[in-house]
Design a protein around this motif. Structure first.
Motif, PDB file in Angstrom:
ATOM      1  N   LEU A  31       0.857  -1.182   0.000  1.00 41.36           N
ATOM      2  CA  LEU A  31       0.000   0.000   0.000  1.00 41.36           C
ATOM      3  C   LEU A  31       0.891   1.229   0.000  1.00 41.36           C
ATOM      4  N   LEU A  32       0.709   2.096  -0.989  1.00 44.48           N
ATOM      5  CA  LEU A  32       1.439   3.363  -1.054  1.00 44.48           C
ATOM      6  C   LEU A  32       0.458   4.491  -0.791  1.00 44.48           C
ATOM      7  N   VAL A  33       0.820   5.392   0.117  1.00 48.91           N
ATOM      8  CA  VAL A  33      -0.077   6.492   0.472  1.00 48.91           C
ATOM      9  C   VAL A  33       0.614   7.830   0.228  1.00 48.91           C
ATOM     10  N   GLY A  34      -0.210   8.867   0.048  1.00 48.43           N
ATOM     11  CA  GLY A  34       0.336  10.202  -0.134  1.00 48.43           C
ATOM     12  C   GLY A  34       1.190  10.347  -1.372  1.00 48.43           C
ATOM     13  N   VAL A  92      -4.534   9.919   5.048  1.00 46.00           N
ATOM     14  CA  VAL A  92      -3.855   8.973   5.942  1.00 46.00           C
ATOM     15  C   VAL A  92      -4.354   9.089   7.374  1.00 46.00           C
ATOM     16  N   LYS A  93      -5.051  10.184   7.698  1.00 47.92           N
ATOM     17  CA  LYS A  93      -5.535  10.387   9.060  1.00 47.92           C
ATOM     18  C   LYS A  93      -6.754   9.526   9.393  1.00 47.92           C
ATOM     19  N   ASP A  94      -7.439   9.008   8.366  1.00 50.67           N
ATOM     20  CA  ASP A  94      -8.599   8.157   8.635  1.00 50.67           C
ATOM     21  C   ASP A  94      -8.711   7.010   7.633  1.00 50.67           C
ATOM     22  N   MET A  95      -7.600   6.643   7.008  1.00 55.27           N
ATOM     23  CA  MET A  95      -7.656   5.652   5.930  1.00 55.27           C
ATOM     24  C   MET A  95      -8.073   4.267   6.417  1.00 55.27           C
ATOM     25  N   HIS A  96      -7.880   3.968   7.709  1.00 52.87           N
ATOM     26  CA  HIS A  96      -8.269   2.644   8.196  1.00 52.87           C
ATOM     27  C   HIS A  96      -9.787   2.479   8.235  1.00 52.87           C
ATOM     28  N   GLU A  97     -10.530   3.583   8.025  1.00 55.40           N
ATOM     29  CA  GLU A  97     -11.987   3.516   7.973  1.00 55.40           C
ATOM     30  C   GLU A  97     -12.508   3.324   6.547  1.00 55.40           C
ATOM     31  N   ASP A  98     -11.611   3.399   5.566  1.00 53.86           N
ATOM     32  CA  ASP A  98     -12.024   3.197   4.179  1.00 53.86           C
ATOM     33  C   ASP A  98     -12.476   1.748   3.989  1.00 53.86           C
ATOM     34  N   ASN A  99     -13.655   1.559   3.423  1.00 51.03           N
ATOM     35  CA  ASN A  99     -14.239   0.220   3.321  1.00 51.03           C
ATOM     36  C   ASN A  99     -13.375  -0.739   2.519  1.00 51.03           C
ATOM     37  N   PHE A 100     -12.720  -0.247   1.481  1.00 46.41           N
ATOM     38  CA  PHE A 100     -11.887  -1.118   0.655  1.00 46.41           C
ATOM     39  C   PHE A 100     -10.587  -1.472   1.367  1.00 46.41           C
ATOM     40  N   LEU A 101      -9.942  -0.482   1.962  1.00 48.38           N
ATOM     41  CA  LEU A 101      -8.646  -0.720   2.598  1.00 48.38           C
ATOM     42  C   LEU A 101      -8.767  -1.563   3.863  1.00 48.38           C
ATOM     43  N   LYS A 102      -9.802  -1.319   4.654  1.00 44.21           N
ATOM     44  CA  LYS A 102      -9.884  -2.008   5.943  1.00 44.21           C
ATOM     45  C   LYS A 102     -10.214  -3.492   5.802  1.00 44.21           C
ATOM     46  N   ALA A 103     -10.540  -3.917   4.586  1.00 44.22           N
ATOM     47  CA  ALA A 103     -10.858  -5.325   4.355  1.00 44.22           C
ATOM     48  C   ALA A 103      -9.613  -6.164   4.095  1.00 44.22           C
ATOM     49  N   GLN A 104      -8.421  -5.547   4.143  1.00 46.67           N
ATOM     50  CA  GLN A 104      -7.202  -6.290   3.841  1.00 46.67           C
ATOM     51  C   GLN A 104      -6.043  -5.815   4.706  1.00 46.67           C
ATOM     52  N   ARG A 108       3.731  -4.254   3.234  1.00 48.78           N
ATOM     53  CA  ARG A 108       4.485  -3.005   3.235  1.00 48.78           C
ATOM     54  C   ARG A 108       3.516  -1.840   3.042  1.00 48.78           C
ATOM     55  N   ILE A 109       3.622  -0.850   3.918  1.00 44.67           N
ATOM     56  CA  ILE A 109       2.880   0.401   3.763  1.00 44.67           C
ATOM     57  C   ILE A 109       3.922   1.507   3.630  1.00 44.67           C
ATOM     58  N   ILE A 110       3.874   2.240   2.525  1.00 49.83           N
ATOM     59  CA  ILE A 110       4.932   3.184   2.162  1.00 49.83           C
ATOM     60  C   ILE A 110       4.382   4.607   2.131  1.00 49.83           C
ATOM     61  N   PHE A 111       5.059   5.504   2.845  1.00 48.99           N
ATOM     62  CA  PHE A 111       4.721   6.930   2.831  1.00 48.99           C
ATOM     63  C   PHE A 111       6.032   7.681   2.618  1.00 48.99           C
ATOM     64  N   ASN A 112       6.231   8.189   1.410  1.00 46.23           N
ATOM     65  CA  ASN A 112       7.481   8.864   1.069  1.00 46.23           C
ATOM     66  C   ASN A 112       7.390  10.361   1.327  1.00 46.23           C
ATOM     67  N   CYS A 138       1.672  11.095  13.612  1.00 50.86           N
ATOM     68  CA  CYS A 138       0.978  10.310  14.640  1.00 50.86           C
ATOM     69  C   CYS A 138      -0.309   9.705  14.087  1.00 50.86           C
ATOM     70  N   ASP A 139      -1.075  10.511  13.367  1.00 50.14           N
ATOM     71  CA  ASP A 139      -2.331  10.017  12.796  1.00 50.14           C
ATOM     72  C   ASP A 139      -2.065   8.937  11.750  1.00 50.14           C
ATOM     73  N   PHE A 140      -1.031   9.133  10.941  1.00 47.49           N
ATOM     74  CA  PHE A 140      -0.678   8.122   9.945  1.00 47.49           C
ATOM     75  C   PHE A 140      -0.319   6.802  10.615  1.00 47.49           C
ATOM     76  N   PHE A 141       0.542   6.846  11.621  1.00 49.14           N
ATOM     77  CA  PHE A 141       0.954   5.611  12.288  1.00 49.14           C
ATOM     78  C   PHE A 141      -0.238   4.915  12.948  1.00 49.14           C
ATOM     79  N   SER A 142      -1.146   5.687  13.537  1.00 47.79           N
ATOM     80  CA  SER A 142      -2.336   5.096  14.159  1.00 47.79           C
ATOM     81  C   SER A 142      -3.162   4.321  13.148  1.00 47.79           C
ATOM     82  N   ASN A 143      -3.286   4.873  11.947  1.00 48.93           N
ATOM     83  CA  ASN A 143      -4.071   4.231  10.900  1.00 48.93           C
ATOM     84  C   ASN A 143      -3.317   3.089  10.242  1.00 48.93           C
TER      85      ASN A 143
END
Length: 228
Positions: A31-34, A92-104, A108-112, A138-143
């Motif tokens: 997963l690549l974010v940002g 990235v502050k609430d991505m763990h609530e995304d219906n598609f992402l939270k199902a998997q 590796r999660i990458i934030f450059n 902090c919000d990114f790491f939480s998610n």
């Protein structure tokens, strides 16, 4: 500068061809974010020869993205042709609530080079700007920890010199029960075609200097390592 890293292939125990570029394998769920202009995602996908194992996301919606980063169009087309899942408008502050992402879960999660955006009136040495970026991390790491597989890693590439070291990436991760496993010098030439684009709306399709103290910080869930 060092020589560019070449993709390395090998066969797994199941006889499947596995391709590596630096820290990333074609067998990883990534997963690549940002993403800025998606050139980093495109680099990995082209090295692997497929992006079926990748989900690449941007904070901006598609219209805003191509307005800010006109160079994104060619990379998005490349990624689509290689089977990458593309998502826009992912915060990235609430991505763990995304219906598609939270199902998997991801290996590796990458934030450059995370950045909360620019203000013409505020410098990055100002306390308000530093605290804004610390909160972003902090919000990114939480998610991200909610989307990480048991043995997965969160990779954040970041400048570790002044004033960026004041963002306290290590402390932000530790507060979220993540362990720093390793930090490796980030060399842009290891990722052919990658261009680091600026955050925010100001000169957004320009690159920014990475200096000589940029690293990829690798974090894992705290239960991955034995307590000392």
């Amino acid at each position: 500068m060092g020589e560019a890293a070449a993709a390395v292939s090998s066969e797994s125990g199941e006889g499947k061809r596995e391709i590596w570029i630096k820290h990333y394998s074609s067998s990883h769920g990534i997963l690549l974010v940002g993403e800025g202009d998606f050139s980093f995602s495109a680099c990995l996908a082209k090295a692997f020869g497929s992006a079926m194992n990748m989900i690449a996301t941007s904070y901006d919606n598609l219209d805003k993205l191509v307005e800010k980063h006109w160079t994104a169009r060619i990379h998005l087309d490349e990624l689509k042709s290689l089977g990458c899942t593309l998502l826009h408008g992912i915060n990235v502050k609430d991505m763990h609530e995304d219906n598609f992402l939270k199902a998997q879960l991801f290996d590796r999660i990458i934030f450059n080079f995370p950045h909360a955006g620019h203000s013409l009136k505020l410098r990055e040495t100002y306390g308000l700007v530093i605290s804004t970026h610390k909160k972003l991390l902090c919000d990114f790491f939480s998610n991200a920890r909610c989307l990480l597989s048991e043995n997965g890693e969160i990779h954040v590439s970041h400048r570790d010199d002044h004033p960026y070291n004041n963002w306290d990436i290590r402390g932000s991760a530790k507060e979220r029960d993540l362990i720093l496993k390793e930090m490796v010098e980030f060399q842009k030439e290891d990722y052919p075609g990658y261009e680091n684009r600026r955050g925010g709306d100001t000169r957004s399709n320009e690159t920014f200097p990475l200096g000589n103290k940029s690293f990829t910080f690798k974090f894992s869930l705290s239960n991955d390592l034995e307590d000392n």
